[in-house]
Design a protein around this motif. Sequence first.
Motif, PDB file in Angstrom:
ATOM      1  N   SER A  13       0.747  -0.974  -0.152  1.00 43.66           N
ATOM      2  CA  SER A  13      -0.067  -0.054  -0.038  1.00 43.66           C
ATOM      3  C   SER A  13       0.914   1.316   0.002  1.00 43.66           C
ATOM      4  CB  SER A  13      -1.003  -0.011   1.094  1.00 43.66           C
ATOM      5  OG  SER A  13      -0.209   0.097   2.206  1.00 43.66           O
ATOM      6  N   GLY A  14       2.025   1.072   0.071  1.00 40.37           N
ATOM      7  CA  GLY A  14       3.128   2.246  -0.022  1.00 40.37           C
ATOM      8  C   GLY A  14       3.846   2.660   1.364  1.00 40.37           C
ATOM      9  N   TRP A  15       3.804   1.821   2.361  1.00 42.80           N
ATOM     10  CA  TRP A  15       4.647   2.104   3.557  1.00 42.80           C
ATOM     11  C   TRP A  15       5.861   2.402   3.231  1.00 42.80           C
ATOM     12  CZ3 TRP A  15       2.957  -2.469   7.176  1.00 42.80           C
ATOM     13  CH2 TRP A  15       1.828  -2.294   7.651  1.00 42.80           C
ATOM     14  N   LYS A  16       6.722   3.479   3.774  1.00 47.09           N
ATOM     15  CA  LYS A  16       8.127   3.876   3.341  1.00 47.09           C
ATOM     16  C   LYS A  16       8.876   2.882   4.500  1.00 47.09           C
ATOM     17  CE  LYS A  16      10.412   6.659   1.002  1.00 47.09           C
ATOM     18  NZ  LYS A  16      10.509   8.346   1.347  1.00 47.09           N
ATOM     19  N   THR A  17       9.651   2.044   3.756  1.00 48.24           N
ATOM     20  CA  THR A  17      10.751   1.259   4.376  1.00 48.24           C
ATOM     21  C   THR A  17      11.901   1.422   3.607  1.00 48.24           C
ATOM     22  OG1 THR A  17       9.984  -0.680   3.303  1.00 48.24           O
ATOM     23  CG2 THR A  17       8.903  -0.271   5.286  1.00 48.24           C
ATOM     24  N   TYR A  18      13.109   1.064   4.342  1.00 51.69           N
ATOM     25  CA  TYR A  18      14.489   1.104   3.827  1.00 51.69           C
ATOM     26  C   TYR A  18      15.121  -0.182   4.419  1.00 51.69           C
ATOM     27  CZ  TYR A  18      13.470   6.056   3.847  1.00 51.69           C
ATOM     28  OH  TYR A  18      12.943   7.328   3.584  1.00 51.69           O
ATOM     29  N   ASN A  19      15.678  -1.017   3.245  1.00 50.84           N
ATOM     30  CA  ASN A  19      16.431  -2.145   3.670  1.00 50.84           C
ATOM     31  C   ASN A  19      17.925  -1.986   3.504  1.00 50.84           C
ATOM     32  OD1 ASN A  19      17.655  -4.533   3.227  1.00 50.84           O
ATOM     33  ND2 ASN A  19      16.146  -5.715   2.187  1.00 50.84           N
ATOM     34  N   GLY A  20      18.541  -1.970   4.625  1.00 52.56           N
ATOM     35  CA  GLY A  20      19.672  -1.418   4.886  1.00 52.56           C
ATOM     36  C   GLY A  20      20.918  -2.438   3.964  1.00 52.56           C
ATOM     37  N   SER A  21      20.343  -3.679   3.539  1.00 51.10           N
ATOM     38  CA  SER A  21      21.237  -4.652   2.897  1.00 51.10           C
ATOM     39  C   SER A  21      21.148  -4.232   1.469  1.00 51.10           C
ATOM     40  CB  SER A  21      20.885  -6.054   3.242  1.00 51.10           C
ATOM     41  OG  SER A  21      19.401  -6.180   2.512  1.00 51.10           O
ATOM     42  N   VAL A  56       8.159   9.852  12.902  1.00 54.53           N
ATOM     43  CA  VAL A  56       9.016   8.833  13.431  1.00 54.53           C
ATOM     44  C   VAL A  56       9.743   7.831  12.412  1.00 54.53           C
ATOM     45  CG1 VAL A  56       7.411   8.831  15.537  1.00 54.53           C
ATOM     46  CG2 VAL A  56       7.455   6.979  13.780  1.00 54.53           C
ATOM     47  N   LEU A  57      11.040   7.600  12.851  1.00 58.02           N
ATOM     48  CA  LEU A  57      11.890   6.633  12.148  1.00 58.02           C
ATOM     49  C   LEU A  57      12.250   5.477  13.114  1.00 58.02           C
ATOM     50  CD1 LEU A  57      13.338   5.593   9.476  1.00 58.02           C
ATOM     51  CD2 LEU A  57      15.299   6.986  10.719  1.00 58.02           C
ATOM     52  N   LEU A  58      11.792   4.134  12.699  1.00 57.75           N
ATOM     53  CA  LEU A  58      12.340   3.310  13.519  1.00 57.75           C
ATOM     54  C   LEU A  58      13.459   2.610  12.874  1.00 57.75           C
ATOM     55  CD1 LEU A  58       9.016   1.189  14.382  1.00 57.75           C
ATOM     56  CD2 LEU A  58      10.373   1.811  15.915  1.00 57.75           C
ATOM     57  N   ILE A  59      14.525   2.326  13.625  1.00 52.99           N
ATOM     58  CA  ILE A  59      15.795   1.756  13.114  1.00 52.99           C
ATOM     59  C   ILE A  59      15.931   0.192  13.807  1.00 52.99           C
ATOM     60  CG2 ILE A  59      18.172   2.021  13.040  1.00 52.99           C
ATOM     61  CD1 ILE A  59      17.723   5.009  13.722  1.00 52.99           C
ATOM     62  N   GLU A  60      15.974  -0.764  12.881  1.00 48.44           N
ATOM     63  CA  GLU A  60      16.089  -2.100  13.653  1.00 48.44           C
ATOM     64  C   GLU A  60      17.317  -2.631  12.973  1.00 48.44           C
ATOM     65  OE1 GLU A  60      16.306  -5.606  14.919  1.00 48.44           O
ATOM     66  OE2 GLU A  60      14.608  -4.225  15.765  1.00 48.44           O
ATOM     67  N   GLU A  61      18.294  -3.445  13.877  1.00 48.38           N
ATOM     68  CA  GLU A  61      19.230  -3.992  13.328  1.00 48.38           C
ATOM     69  C   GLU A  61      19.017  -5.324  12.599  1.00 48.38           C
ATOM     70  OE1 GLU A  61      23.492  -6.013  14.917  1.00 48.38           O
ATOM     71  OE2 GLU A  61      21.911  -5.532  16.431  1.00 48.38           O
ATOM     72  N   ALA A 224      19.871  -2.642   9.630  1.00 49.43           N
ATOM     73  CA  ALA A 224      20.872  -1.293   9.766  1.00 49.43           C
ATOM     74  C   ALA A 224      21.225  -1.333  11.444  1.00 49.43           C
ATOM     75  CB  ALA A 224      20.186   0.037   9.615  1.00 49.43           C
ATOM     76  N   ARG A 225      22.499  -1.389  11.639  1.00 48.19           N
ATOM     77  CA  ARG A 225      23.015  -1.276  13.017  1.00 48.19           C
ATOM     78  C   ARG A 225      23.312   0.023  13.301  1.00 48.19           C
ATOM     79  NH1 ARG A 225      27.867  -5.263  13.602  1.00 48.19           N
ATOM     80  NH2 ARG A 225      26.356  -6.691  13.883  1.00 48.19           N
ATOM     81  N   ALA A 226      22.951   0.549  14.434  1.00 48.41           N
ATOM     82  CA  ALA A 226      23.078   1.956  14.911  1.00 48.41           C
ATOM     83  C   ALA A 226      24.782   1.579  15.746  1.00 48.41           C
ATOM     84  CB  ALA A 226      22.118   2.431  16.145  1.00 48.41           C
ATOM     85  N   GLN A 227      25.659   2.348  15.003  1.00 44.68           N
ATOM     86  CA  GLN A 227      26.840   2.192  15.530  1.00 44.68           C
ATOM     87  C   GLN A 227      27.317   3.060  16.719  1.00 44.68           C
ATOM     88  OE1 GLN A 227      28.250  -0.655  14.770  1.00 44.68           O
ATOM     89  NE2 GLN A 227      29.971   0.036  13.722  1.00 44.68           N
ATOM     90  N   ASP A 245      24.494  -7.037   6.116  1.00 43.28           N
ATOM     91  CA  ASP A 245      24.140  -8.107   4.859  1.00 43.28           C
ATOM     92  C   ASP A 245      22.893  -8.609   5.253  1.00 43.28           C
ATOM     93  OD1 ASP A 245      24.453  -9.977   6.570  1.00 43.28           O
ATOM     94  OD2 ASP A 245      26.649 -10.442   5.983  1.00 43.28           O
ATOM     95  N   GLU A 246      22.400  -9.402   4.302  1.00 44.62           N
ATOM     96  CA  GLU A 246      21.007  -9.912   4.295  1.00 44.62           C
ATOM     97  C   GLU A 246      20.880 -10.913   5.488  1.00 44.62           C
ATOM     98  OE1 GLU A 246      19.370 -11.719   0.957  1.00 44.62           O
ATOM     99  OE2 GLU A 246      19.209  -9.671  -0.160  1.00 44.62           O
ATOM    100  N   ARG A 247      21.917 -11.336   5.995  1.00 46.37           N
ATOM    101  CA  ARG A 247      21.961 -12.281   7.133  1.00 46.37           C
ATOM    102  C   ARG A 247      22.149 -11.700   8.339  1.00 46.37           C
ATOM    103  NH1 ARG A 247      25.792 -16.804   7.367  1.00 46.37           N
ATOM    104  NH2 ARG A 247      27.243 -15.420   6.508  1.00 46.37           N
ATOM    105  N   CYS A 248      22.598 -10.328   8.331  1.00 50.89           N
ATOM    106  CA  CYS A 248      22.733  -9.671   9.464  1.00 50.89           C
ATOM    107  C   CYS A 248      23.924 -10.072  10.328  1.00 50.89           C
ATOM    108  CB  CYS A 248      21.332  -9.463  10.378  1.00 50.89           C
ATOM    109  SG  CYS A 248      21.461  -8.349  11.491  1.00 50.89           S
ATOM    110  N   VAL A 249      24.844 -10.520   9.582  1.00 51.85           N
ATOM    111  CA  VAL A 249      26.256 -10.755  10.231  1.00 51.85           C
ATOM    112  C   VAL A 249      27.299  -9.761  10.038  1.00 51.85           C
ATOM    113  CG1 VAL A 249      27.799 -12.968  10.134  1.00 51.85           C
ATOM    114  CG2 VAL A 249      25.492 -13.430   9.735  1.00 51.85           C
ATOM    115  N   GLN A 250      27.181  -9.223   8.765  1.00 51.34           N
ATOM    116  CA  GLN A 250      28.527  -8.185   8.750  1.00 51.34           C
ATOM    117  C   GLN A 250      27.867  -7.207   8.048  1.00 51.34           C
ATOM    118  OE1 GLN A 250      31.510  -8.582   9.168  1.00 51.34           O
ATOM    119  NE2 GLN A 250      31.523 -10.725   9.984  1.00 51.34           N
ATOM    120  N   PRO A 251      28.688  -5.703   8.441  1.00 49.89           N
ATOM    121  CA  PRO A 251      28.190  -4.631   7.940  1.00 49.89           C
ATOM    122  C   PRO A 251      28.652  -4.812   6.399  1.00 49.89           C
ATOM    123  CG  PRO A 251      29.543  -4.187   9.950  1.00 49.89           C
ATOM    124  CD  PRO A 251      29.568  -5.775   9.584  1.00 49.89           C
ATOM    125  N   ASN A 252      27.894  -4.197   5.429  1.00 49.67           N
ATOM    126  CA  ASN A 252      28.075  -4.141   3.958  1.00 49.67           C
ATOM    127  C   ASN A 252      28.613  -2.976   3.357  1.00 49.67           C
ATOM    128  OD1 ASN A 252      25.884  -2.337   3.932  1.00 49.67           O
ATOM    129  ND2 ASN A 252      24.517  -3.549   3.045  1.00 49.67           N
TER     130      ASN A 252
END
Length: 532
Positions: A13-21, A56-61, A224-227, A245-252
């Motif tokens: 429906s148009g929610w605004k999201t960002y995929n850090g990977s 608001v902006l939600l940030i999730e690792e 996205a990890r808050a450093q 990365d997609e597995r949430c193991v290493q920064p990309n």
Amino acid sequence: MPVPDSFKEGLASGWKTYNGSRLEQDLTLEADVAIIGSGAGGGTTAEILSQAGFKVLLIEEGPLKTSSDFKMQEPEAYGELYQEGMGRMSKDGAITIMQGRAVGGTTLVNWTSSFRTPDGTLQHWADEYGVKGHGVAEMAPWFARMEERLGVAPWALPPNANNEVIRRGCDKLGLHWKVIPRNVRGCWNLGYCGMGCPTNAKQSMLVTTIPQALNHGGELLYLARAQRLLLSGDQVSGIECVGMDERCVQPNGRKILVKAKHYVLAGGGINSPALLMRSAAPDPHQRTGQRTFLHVVNFSAALFDEVINPFYGAPQSIYSDHFQWDDGISGRMSYKLEVPPLQPAITATLLGRFGVDNALRMEQLPHTNVMLALMRDGFHPDSAVGKVELRGDGSPVLDYQMTDYTWDGIRRAYHTMAEIQFAAGAKAVLPLHADADYVPTLAKARELIDNLSLEIYRTRLGCAHVMGGCGMSEDPKLGVTDSLGRHHQLRNLSIHDGSLFPTSIGANPQLSIYGLTAQLASQLAERLAGGK
């Protein structure tokens, strides 16, 4: 007929999201309020502030996984939905720490048990830590509000056989028990809550507050990890994040800069203090990361002639607080009694041994009950206590030191659980300890338990509740924040999660976090609207 995936419908429906990977370049995002963490504290805060008109902006690792991704398979779920792939441990490796790491946080994978903060705990915080505004009467309407919001009510169906052991054993012994309230609507009674709810019955942040925040113009950044927080004088001026990365193991390699007027930490009792420590946030009284608590638990298994099938049905529906407050608020270590669900992989770890021994124990899984005792840590000066530290790479680890006082509670809990299990009809009981095996009578169990050497590695210990690390107090010498969750030294930083608790609470903490952060977020909205 497949269950509709409501979150994916919202995305369409148009929610605004960002995929850090998947970022192709570095990114800068702006909001009125940036919230780090999307679990009970972050999700609740996001809904309330967005409904009040703030962007608001939600940030999730962790990753974004929705109901159609949840296949009730342990290998996939543990790696995708938990901190460190279900491998988060205390610093010494003696205690497994189960925490969620995905959009929705631990609310995505918990077992739905929902308790108000016990009255004695709230009073203790006021008396010992100078906490104001969170007494029993003051918190009651906030708990009621979140119970209504999230469908919290005592479980109406009969308990599964695993939980029935507590009820039946307590009845035989004249001990107190009650039905557990659960945050579910239209639950299918599958029993796989720890792997994400495929029917969206569990009222996690994924299906409640986060969609509402996105509907009101909120945005979501995940993987996205808050450093670190960028500091300017007595304020936060931004957040430096890195794409994962997609597995949430290493920064990309991608960097995200977040700018906001106000910032809220909601990463939980390990990650929130760790971010403050990585950021070199002011800490004049050395409180950050201190007094972190776990409700450390030990376990007792029992074999029954009847079929238990402990992997089916509502994971937790019966509890006993008979021993939780039996020696006052600050007496000997006391404990709450519940059961865990027993899916095969986690059970193989719990039951212990190797090779043929483990296989024989697992062969009896359909007839096995396991009870747990949840230690109420933090109320006595001799209680076990943890502190958050940073590894060389900046990742957090919890140094949790067991004490004789806490071991005494562990031993008494072994006795209590064995008594209840035999009273419920068990034919053999096994305290989950490296030196223990099944014993056929209560007398033999008592002898065995009295002679166990209680020490780390030999005693099987776990936890799913991380609290403290950024404790609140009106006195800056005792807390990281004041009673409103405002950081004592940084004017535009609040903390809204279980890290605020000055002690553990003595009950599964999700409803305590919901109620407290609903109150704090509502007050924050008023302050921001007034420009104060």
